[in-house]
Design a protein around this motif. Structure first.
Motif, PDB file in Angstrom:
ATOM      1  N   VAL A  26     -78.114 -35.947  -4.899  1.00  0.00           N
ATOM      2  CA  VAL A  26     -77.345 -34.736  -5.449  1.00  0.00           C
ATOM      3  C   VAL A  26     -76.920 -34.733  -6.717  1.00  0.00           C
ATOM      4  CG1 VAL A  26     -75.346 -33.061  -4.536  1.00  0.00           C
ATOM      5  CG2 VAL A  26     -76.708 -34.236  -3.104  1.00  0.00           C
ATOM      6  N   VAL A  27     -76.197 -35.800  -7.297  1.00  0.00           N
ATOM      7  CA  VAL A  27     -76.080 -35.872  -8.858  1.00  0.00           C
ATOM      8  C   VAL A  27     -77.332 -35.310  -9.905  1.00  0.00           C
ATOM      9  CG1 VAL A  27     -75.472 -36.893 -10.505  1.00  0.00           C
ATOM     10  CG2 VAL A  27     -74.180 -36.746  -8.164  1.00  0.00           C
ATOM     11  N   LEU A  28     -78.145 -36.224  -9.713  1.00  0.00           N
ATOM     12  CA  LEU A  28     -80.461 -35.448 -10.417  1.00  0.00           C
ATOM     13  C   LEU A  28     -80.149 -34.780  -9.740  1.00  0.00           C
ATOM     14  CD1 LEU A  28     -81.624 -40.003  -9.279  1.00  0.00           C
ATOM     15  CD2 LEU A  28     -80.575 -38.123 -11.508  1.00  0.00           C
ATOM     16  N   ALA A  29     -80.238 -33.584  -8.630  1.00  0.00           N
ATOM     17  CA  ALA A  29     -80.882 -32.931  -8.383  1.00  0.00           C
ATOM     18  C   ALA A  29     -80.244 -31.047  -9.214  1.00  0.00           C
ATOM     19  CB  ALA A  29     -81.237 -32.206  -7.001  1.00  0.00           C
ATOM     20  N   THR A  30     -78.990 -31.144  -8.658  1.00  0.00           N
ATOM     21  CA  THR A  30     -78.254 -30.321  -9.099  1.00  0.00           C
ATOM     22  C   THR A  30     -78.238 -29.892 -10.995  1.00  0.00           C
ATOM     23  OG1 THR A  30     -76.137 -31.479  -8.546  1.00  0.00           O
ATOM     24  CG2 THR A  30     -76.606 -29.984  -7.287  1.00  0.00           C
ATOM     25  N   GLN A  31     -77.115 -28.723 -11.291  1.00  0.00           N
ATOM     26  CA  GLN A  31     -77.313 -28.716 -12.628  1.00  0.00           C
ATOM     27  C   GLN A  31     -75.656 -28.738 -13.079  1.00  0.00           C
ATOM     28  OE1 GLN A  31     -79.438 -25.272 -12.655  1.00  0.00           O
ATOM     29  NE2 GLN A  31     -77.928 -24.366 -13.658  1.00  0.00           N
ATOM     30  N   GLN A  32     -74.894 -28.337 -12.110  1.00  0.00           N
ATOM     31  CA  GLN A  32     -73.123 -28.260 -12.392  1.00  0.00           C
ATOM     32  C   GLN A  32     -72.833 -29.407 -12.380  1.00  0.00           C
ATOM     33  OE1 GLN A  32     -72.866 -24.868 -12.139  1.00  0.00           O
ATOM     34  NE2 GLN A  32     -74.423 -24.231 -11.285  1.00  0.00           N
ATOM     35  N   TRP A  33     -73.791 -29.869 -13.752  1.00  0.00           N
ATOM     36  CA  TRP A  33     -72.850 -30.900 -14.869  1.00  0.00           C
ATOM     37  C   TRP A  33     -70.948 -30.965 -15.629  1.00  0.00           C
ATOM     38  CZ3 TRP A  33     -73.507 -36.802 -15.639  1.00  0.00           C
ATOM     39  CH2 TRP A  33     -74.696 -37.132 -14.493  1.00  0.00           C
ATOM     40  N   VAL A  34     -71.492 -29.485 -16.336  1.00  0.00           N
ATOM     41  CA  VAL A  34     -70.379 -29.004 -17.367  1.00  0.00           C
ATOM     42  C   VAL A  34     -70.727 -27.428 -17.289  1.00  0.00           C
ATOM     43  CG1 VAL A  34     -71.743 -29.417 -19.509  1.00  0.00           C
ATOM     44  CG2 VAL A  34     -69.382 -29.836 -19.737  1.00  0.00           C
ATOM     45  N   SER A  35     -69.625 -27.133 -17.787  1.00  0.00           N
ATOM     46  CA  SER A  35     -69.674 -25.239 -17.657  1.00  0.00           C
ATOM     47  C   SER A  35     -69.103 -25.513 -19.489  1.00  0.00           C
ATOM     48  CB  SER A  35     -68.823 -24.160 -16.995  1.00  0.00           C
ATOM     49  OG  SER A  35     -70.075 -24.527 -15.911  1.00  0.00           O
ATOM     50  N   SER A  36     -69.725 -24.998 -20.532  1.00  0.00           N
ATOM     51  CA  SER A  36     -69.326 -25.123 -22.110  1.00  0.00           C
ATOM     52  C   SER A  36     -69.308 -23.525 -22.721  1.00  0.00           C
ATOM     53  CB  SER A  36     -70.332 -25.547 -22.967  1.00  0.00           C
ATOM     54  OG  SER A  36     -70.011 -27.008 -22.525  1.00  0.00           O
ATOM     55  N   GLU A  37     -68.120 -22.451 -23.428  1.00  0.00           N
ATOM     56  CA  GLU A  37     -68.258 -21.501 -24.115  1.00  0.00           C
ATOM     57  C   GLU A  37     -67.709 -22.362 -25.317  1.00  0.00           C
ATOM     58  OE1 GLU A  37     -64.201 -19.011 -24.393  1.00  0.00           O
ATOM     59  OE2 GLU A  37     -65.132 -18.372 -22.203  1.00  0.00           O
ATOM     60  N   VAL A  38     -68.903 -22.013 -25.929  1.00  0.00           N
ATOM     61  CA  VAL A  38     -68.809 -22.136 -27.170  1.00  0.00           C
ATOM     62  C   VAL A  38     -69.791 -20.833 -28.595  1.00  0.00           C
ATOM     63  CG1 VAL A  38     -70.197 -23.040 -29.464  1.00  0.00           C
ATOM     64  CG2 VAL A  38     -70.300 -24.312 -26.621  1.00  0.00           C
ATOM     65  N   ARG A  39     -68.343 -20.815 -28.754  1.00  0.00           N
ATOM     66  CA  ARG A  39     -68.549 -19.546 -30.275  1.00  0.00           C
ATOM     67  C   ARG A  39     -68.475 -19.941 -31.774  1.00  0.00           C
ATOM     68  NH1 ARG A  39     -63.276 -17.267 -31.430  1.00  0.00           N
ATOM     69  NH2 ARG A  39     -63.572 -15.527 -31.783  1.00  0.00           N
ATOM     70  N   PHE A  40     -69.319 -19.125 -32.209  1.00  0.00           N
ATOM     71  CA  PHE A  40     -69.702 -19.634 -33.131  1.00  0.00           C
ATOM     72  C   PHE A  40     -69.741 -17.609 -34.340  1.00  0.00           C
ATOM     73  CE2 PHE A  40     -72.685 -22.286 -30.652  1.00  0.00           C
ATOM     74  CZ  PHE A  40     -72.846 -23.069 -31.505  1.00  0.00           C
ATOM     75  N   SER A  41     -69.665 -18.181 -35.789  1.00  0.00           N
ATOM     76  CA  SER A  41     -69.921 -16.768 -36.002  1.00  0.00           C
ATOM     77  C   SER A  41     -70.815 -16.186 -36.664  1.00  0.00           C
ATOM     78  CB  SER A  41     -68.636 -16.905 -37.538  1.00  0.00           C
ATOM     79  OG  SER A  41     -69.398 -17.566 -38.187  1.00  0.00           O
TER      80      SER A  41
END
Length: 227
Positions: A26-41
């Protein structure tokens, strides 16, 4: 044939090993490892990139300053990485998890063998279960350490964000939230520990029973000693 107690103990350990194997899949098959909010100018505005990704693929959304969603797309993690550090660490995590999958499978085989028979070789008994479960637990722990290092220290999310949008200038801030795919590895670690504890109790009980049958002569009755 193994005793009822041995069958019960090893059957319990087999269940935990199989559960560990399934969860690593399951760990290898799924993509819900991390959610990131990245801000750039960006010129006269700021851009926020929201990413949800795992080891192989992910999705990203781009928002302009007023909160208007500009685009959403799916990407392949390996194709989006240009830095040697992030790419090599990501590959290392995948290799480690595949190895942990194999060790979990071996541990399942060993516990199943001991459930239905009494192997002649010592390594096929509790020693083998200790070995493969320990290796699996160590590999899972290494993977749990390497992934946050890749995200936090190697700026993995920032690098992926650049692949999702153009004309990004200076990085402002990043926020990360680890998902269920990552935390499942903690459950895998607990299952490996549970397997070790089950086999330890069986091995300890067997050793104690063996010692009782080999009591030293001073514990024998006096009339037996006189005889």
């Amino acid at each position: 044939m193994p005793s009822r107690k041995k069958t019960t103990m090893f059957a319990s350990a087999f269940c935990t090993c199989v559960s560990s194997f399934v969860l690593i899949c399951v760990v290898l098959a799924t993509q819900q490892w991390v959610s990131s909010e990245v801000r750039f100018s960006r010129t006269n505005s700021s851009v926020t990139i929201n990413l949800d990704y795992g080891l192989f693929r992910g999705t990203c959304e781009q928002f302009v300053e007023a909160g208007l969603q500009v685009s959403q797309k799916t990407f392949q993690v390996a194709d989006s990485l240009s830095s040697t550090k992030t790419k090599s660490t990501n590959v290392a995590i995948i290799v480690i998890l595949v190895l942990s999958l194999l060790t979990s499978l071996l541990s399942s085989g060993f516990t199943c063998t001991n459930t239905v028979s009494n192997p002649y070789q010592t390594f096929l008994g509790p020693t083998g279960v200790y070995t493969w479960n320990s290796i699996c637990g160590i590999l899972i722990l290494i993977a749990m350490i390497l992934f946050p290092v890749n995200v936090e220290a190697h700026s993995l999310s920032e690098e992926l964000a650049h692949e999702c949008s153009t004309s990004l200038q200076s990085h402002i801030s990043s926020e990360h939230s680890y998902g269920y795919s990552y935390w499942i590895m903690l459950l895998v670690l607990f299952l490996n520990i549970a397997s070790l504890i089950i086999i330890y109790f069986y091995d300890h009980a067997r050793y104690s029973k063996k010692k009782e049958h080999e009591r030293p002569i001073e514990n024998a009755p006096k009339d037996v000693i006189l005889f």
